[in-house]
Design an enzyme around this catalytic site. Sequence first.
Site, PDB file in Angstrom:
ATOM      1  CE1 TYR A  68      28.560  30.541 -48.092  1.00  0.00           C
ATOM      2  CE2 TYR A  68      30.488  29.063 -48.277  1.00  0.00           C
ATOM      3  CZ  TYR A  68      29.852  30.215 -49.238  1.00  0.00           C
ATOM      4  OH  TYR A  68      30.379  30.527 -50.688  1.00  0.00           O
TER       5      TYR A  68
ATOM      6  CE1 TYR B 280      26.446  35.409 -56.162  1.00  0.00           C
ATOM      7  CE2 TYR B 280      25.492  33.584 -56.565  1.00  0.00           C
ATOM      8  CZ  TYR B 280      26.030  34.100 -55.761  1.00  0.00           C
ATOM      9  OH  TYR B 280      26.656  33.452 -55.282  1.00  0.00           O
TER      10      TYR B 280
ATOM     11  CB  SER C  21      31.291  31.645 -52.475  1.00  0.00           C
ATOM     12  OG  SER C  21      29.639  32.190 -52.887  1.00  0.00           O
TER      13      SER C  21
HETATM   14  N1  GLU Z   1      28.248  31.062 -57.819  1.00  0.00           N
HETATM   15  C1  GLU Z   1      27.889  29.645 -57.354  1.00  0.00           C
HETATM   16  C2  GLU Z   1      26.829  29.421 -56.143  1.00  0.00           C
HETATM   17  O1  GLU Z   1      26.109  31.010 -56.484  1.00  0.00           O
HETATM   18  C3  GLU Z   1      28.962  30.352 -55.712  1.00  0.00           C
HETATM   19  C4  GLU Z   1      28.668  29.547 -55.076  1.00  0.00           C
HETATM   20  C5  GLU Z   1      30.146  29.439 -54.056  1.00  0.00           C
HETATM   21  O2  GLU Z   1      31.252  30.110 -54.417  1.00  0.00           O
HETATM   22  O3  GLU Z   1      30.265  28.769 -53.087  1.00  0.00           O
HETATM   23  O4  GLU Z   1      26.221  28.713 -55.491  1.00  0.00           O
END
Ligand code: GLU
Length: 343
Positions: A261, A209, A83
Site C-alpha cells: 500500500y 472479491y 489482500s
Molecule cells: N478484504 C479486505 C478489504 O477489502 C482486504 C483488506 C486487506 O487485507 O488489506 O477490506
Amino acid sequence: MFETDLTGVPQTSATGGVPDAERMDDLVAHAHARYADLDEGEVADYIPILAEADRSWFGVALTDARGGSHVAGDVDVAFSIQSISKAFVFALACEALGHEAIHDVVGVNNTGLAFNSVVAVELNDGSPMNSMVNAGAIATTALLPAAHADERWQRIRDGLSRFAGRPLALDGEVYRSESFTNHRNQALARLLQSYDRLAIDPVEAVDLYTRQCSLSVTARDLAVMGATLAHGGVNPVTGDRVVSADTARDTLSLLASCGMYERSGEWLFEIGLPAKSGVAGGIVAIAPGKGAVGTFSPPLDPAGNSVRGQRACAYLSRALGLNLFASAPLTSSDAASPEGVLS
Ligand code: GLU
C-alpha cells in the site's frame, strides 16, 4: 517507518544463491524465536470475525526455489488470505489478458493513499490505479474472462489453489462477516461503474472479491504461493506451471511498487523485496530466483501490516541475502564473460 530492529545482523549480499538447507532451517527458527515475544500492534476488527484471532499466533515459513521447506511456529494455522489474494488474482488476470491490457485498463502506479481510498479514484479520473488497492483489485477480478459468476469464481479458486499446490477452501464465516460489512468496497465498485471502469455488475464484482479474500490459507501455503512467483511461474513443489515467467515478473514488479500500500516505498527501502500483506495477519515476501517467505501473526501496525511478520521478513531478507538491492563486488574468479567485468 517500518520497524526492523536489525542492529548487529550483518547484511548478506544478494549476489549468488541461498545457503544450504540446514542454515535456512536455523535462520527461519531464529527469525521466529527473535520476535515471538514481541507483543505490539492491534488485531484487525473492521471485519468482525477477524477480531477473534489469537494475538499470539506466529508462523514463519520459507519455501526455496527448489521446493525445500523451512518452517517455525504456527505455520499450519488457517487464516483468510485477504489482500494477499490480490497479488495472485492479478497474476491470473495478467496471464489471461496480457501485460498491455493490465497496464492500460487498471494501471500500475502507486496511489500514495490508503488501500480502500475513494479519493484516489476521484483524483485520477476514475482510474482504479493498480490491482493492489481495493478499487483496482475489484476491477481486476471483474476482468477475468468467464461466461458467468460461478465460472469466474472457479477460475480464481482453482488458480490460487495451483499457486498453493493444494485445494484452497472458502472460509464461510469470514465471507459472511465481510459480506455484511463491506459497504466501502460496494461504494468503490459503484464509483468505478460510474466511470465505466468495471467490466461486470458491481454487486457480482464485490461478491467475488470478498470470496477471494476469504480463501483460507496457512503461512506454509503463502510461502509456496510466493515461491511459485520466485520460480518463473512454476510451483517448485508440484512442478505445475501456473503462469508464464513474464507474468511472474510483472506480478513481482507491481508488488515492489504497490504491494504494501502507501508504505510500499518504506518497505522496499528497509526490506528490499516485492511483498503483499493482508489484514488477517499474513505477509508473503518474494525473492526472485531464490524463494519466498510466508508469515502469519495477527497483530498489525497502524498501516495494516503484521508487526511480527514484517520483522521476520526483514531479518530473513538481511540474513539470507534476499534484499534485491544488496550486491557485492565480483571477485576476479567471478569474472566469467570474455570481456570480464573487472577487466
Ligand atoms: N478484504 C479486505 C478489504 O477489502 C482486504 C483488506 C486487506 O487485507 O488489506 O477490506
